[in-house]
Scaffold this active site. Sequence first.
Site, PDB file in Angstrom:
ATOM      1  N   ASP A 452       0.850  -1.185   0.000  1.00 50.32           N
ATOM      2  CA  ASP A 452       0.000   0.000   0.000  1.00 50.32           C
ATOM      3  C   ASP A 452       0.890   1.240   0.000  1.00 50.32           C
ATOM      4  OD1 ASP A 452      -2.363  -1.448   0.165  1.00 50.32           O
ATOM      5  OD2 ASP A 452      -2.276  -1.545   2.345  1.00 50.32           O
ATOM      6  N   ASP A 753      -4.526  -3.193   5.201  1.00 42.58           N
ATOM      7  CA  ASP A 753      -4.952  -2.636   6.486  1.00 42.58           C
ATOM      8  C   ASP A 753      -6.463  -2.693   6.689  1.00 42.58           C
ATOM      9  OD1 ASP A 753      -5.721  -0.678   4.700  1.00 42.58           O
ATOM     10  OD2 ASP A 753      -4.176   0.747   5.305  1.00 42.58           O
ATOM     11  N   ASP A 757      -9.199  -6.062   2.575  1.00 40.22           N
ATOM     12  CA  ASP A 757      -7.905  -6.600   2.149  1.00 40.22           C
ATOM     13  C   ASP A 757      -7.726  -8.053   2.579  1.00 40.22           C
ATOM     14  OD1 ASP A 757      -6.906  -4.336   0.866  1.00 40.22           O
ATOM     15  OD2 ASP A 757      -6.237  -3.438   2.746  1.00 40.22           O
TER      16      ASP A 757
END
Length: 1033
Positions: A452, A753, A757
């Site tokens: 990310d 997070d 996900d």
Amino acid sequence: MESFLKDFELEPKNPSTEAMRRWRSAVRLVKNPRRRFRMVADLDKRSEAERMKQKIQETIRIALYVQKAALQFIDAGGRVDYSLSDEAREAGFGINPDDIASIVRSHDYKKLRMIGGVEGVASRLSVSSMDKGVSKNSINTRQQIYGFNRYTEKPTRTFLMFVWEALHDLTLIILMVCALVSIGVGIATEGWPKGVYDGLGIILSVFLVVIVTAVSDYKQSLQFRDLDREKKKIFVQVTRDGKREKISIYDLVVGDIVHLSTGDQVPADGIFIWGYNLLIDESSLSGESEPVNVNEEKPFLLSGTKVQDGQGKMLVTTVGMRTEWGKLMETLNEGGEDETPLQVKLNGVATIIGKIGLAFAVVTFLVLIIRFLVEKAQHGEFTNWSSNDAMKMLDYFAIAVTIIVVAVPEGLPLAVTLSLAFAMKKLMNDRALVRHLAACETMGSSSCICTDKTGTLTTNHMVVDKIWTCEKSMEMKGKGSGDKLKTEISEEALSILCQAIFLNTSAEVVKDKDGKNTILGTPTESALVEFGLLLEGDIDAQRNEYKIVKIEPFNSVRKKMSVLVRLPDGRVRAFCKGASEIILRTCDKIIDYNGNTVDLPEDRAKNVSDVINGFASEALRTLCLAVKDINDNQGEASIPDNGYTLIAVVGIKDPVRPGVKEAVQTCLAAGITVRMVTGDNIHTARAIAKECGILTEGGVAIEGPEFRNLTPERMREIVPNIQVMARSLPLDKHTLVTNLRNMFGEVVAVTGDGTNDAPALHESDIGLAMGIAGTEVAKENADVIIMDDNFSTIVNVARWGRAVYINIQKFVQFQLTVNVVALVINFVSACFTGSAPLTAVQLLWVNLIMDTLGALALATEPPNDGLMKRPPVGRGASFITKAMWRNIIGQSIYQLIVLGILNFDGKNLLRLNGADATSVLNTLIFNSFVFCQLFNEVNSRDIEKINILRGMFDSWIFLAVIFSTAAFQVVIVEFLGTFASTVPLNWQLWVLSVLIGAVSLPMGAILKCIPVEKDAPKQHDGYDALPSGPDMA
């Protein structure tokens, strides 16, 4: 050897029960099953725990579906009275723990209504105000009466339990029996104390082996206990004494007001107080996959369930073992953790070598016995047997058993556990929590990291840097900028901007212990609220004046947050904020430079897009804020999806973390591709990726919608070159991971997070959840938790993963060399001389050096910089490499030649005379053999590089083991000869012993100059293949 290890193949993640049973059944020769299998899953206990889990889930399902329906027809008979314990009554409570637990667990709506709903329960739990929560002064009393929020755990194992476990080694038990027989026969024939020396020597050696083994295992257990304690740390937001604070779930008490948001785990049983779109996943508890909407009509929340969407507040009613989750967690303690692929593979290696060693031991024993019998027959003494003959045969048997002790390398699979425990402890200190043992191993082989952007590559400390509103752009640099903005736009525009910020947010402004304002919420939300406060807006006044009717919280699929509010005059207004281009598409009007609402034609919309792209190219995260007044006849049922008026474009700055660029370069040098997957604008993503060094020339930056529409053929072409994916959905990340793994055989690590996900984290080889920004759902599906959310920490996990792999290879190389030499020298000597040069006590000492102490020295070495300058180990790569076989065979040949010469012609070469010549020679052979192993241990520090001393003085464990082993060897030879069958050596023979061992070092350097074939790593990532060779090893 790989061809013999087919039954010992195991998937690193979610291995099948069949595969785990297969390798267990293939392990035939085990000296100590208790110790060997301590760190592998107990499949029988796991099956039993699964049955208990299903039973509990069935009980819960009955409570949720059958009992709920039945209760609709039960006449409660009016008022409900509960018997109250004296202790609870004296403390001011109005309901017993079991009674309130029963109401919530069985979803008893009628009884809940009869005691006054959630307000009635709060009153009986002595919670005076649900805005203030419980008083901190009452926490101890609540824990005494309603219990602690903890579940029953297995008691920790004491040191004596590890000693007892080590004593279960079958070969050590046989040796102790032999020792006792030896003592009995010795006292009868040679008297006291001379007759006990041989047997006592074996007993003392066994005792030393047991104690050192138990100490090593006990220290490992302490490390795993610390890691387990860290894994269970979950924090929740509660209101106590009117102040919001974060506490551990273990400190939660009945009566606490808990704040829930998307991705949280419900920390205890409780009742819904307030919330919007609260969607609860109860599958972990009930086994039902369909999520449940929790609201005033369905107010019950059960511990261990997950918040799939929405937000809310709950009143805690039941904690700890009174909850069904507590009972479920107690069962999940059984069964242990899955074994790792390396553990399984080395169990296979140990089994193969053990079979060879057993064959050697049997043959050695037979050769010694046959020679002994033939010699007796030749001397005409076949019919005359004495106690000395019995002692000789007992010695032969003890030597054969000791050969098995040395030959069966029990330490191989246990060295993996030792290395992993050491690495996991170090990583925990470096802010990475490894949840699954295999992940640390697998991370060393990772060839790709899909990361990310926000919070991982960037600091996650966000601040509004620019704003474009009323067709004017302004930089925000402190309070002065806020004052300037207020003069630049109309009061009406400023008012609507503040409403959009304060009403459409999940952040809250609370007072801390010092009375100062603290913003609680995501970094993006906090940055916007902080900006609103800079404009001297009053969030409390706004929320008191306008009533929030409905909320659609932000999630990674919608990429926006919307809210419906009722104005003081009764009208309804909708606010929307989120990804700039998505919000822009929903707008057909805009507030112009005069503060008036005007149409948004295509040319004006293009100007706004240019502003958005301009902000994004400066690496700013862009958001749009929009508003829509709703006519009364449209009602309040749903929040509109279009027809909005654009208020502002906000550019939020989130600087790149210090050290990230260097960490990315380290990854590239290590053959690890870094791919950035983000929900941000493509221009923002490109700018950040270039700044971090991720986006290189020829690399592809693609948007999620375009990626989703690729054909399979085009996907195969483009996936290897993707370095940036912007505006992605969690499904895109999952698709990318699946393709990288299945199409190209990559070992993929993925960061995540959010709740959405979870599928990608589960699908990847290594799931990396963020410790700060990550939800509990993400953490539960991850293999490693990055506690500081820092990309550099991810690289450190990869570094330690490689260290674990290479350290185990070093130890295997060292141990196999000792195995080969000890087996061959004893076997050959037995065949030709009728005696073994290494006695049982000496072999036990050698076993200690090569097993527990060798593992401690080589398996715990810290990583060096060279590890990240070589390509990753590919899937299916041979664990024992050709370079290792070269070193094992070369060192074994050298040691066997030297020790063979000493054994067969040592007396002549060294001119040893006298009655003790044989004892001196055997002591010299033993001493030389031990020093060969000590220097070979140093040699094994690097499999391919000639400079084996680099970094040695940084590893204090290695130095401590080497020097303590050398010191104890001196003690054994010089002072413990009575027990170890040695005699003191003169200084010339000591120097000779050390020199024979030291020659292993130049011999190792010569061997490393012999070229061996290497498998060239395949590159799928668009980067050049790494150079290879001894200098890159």
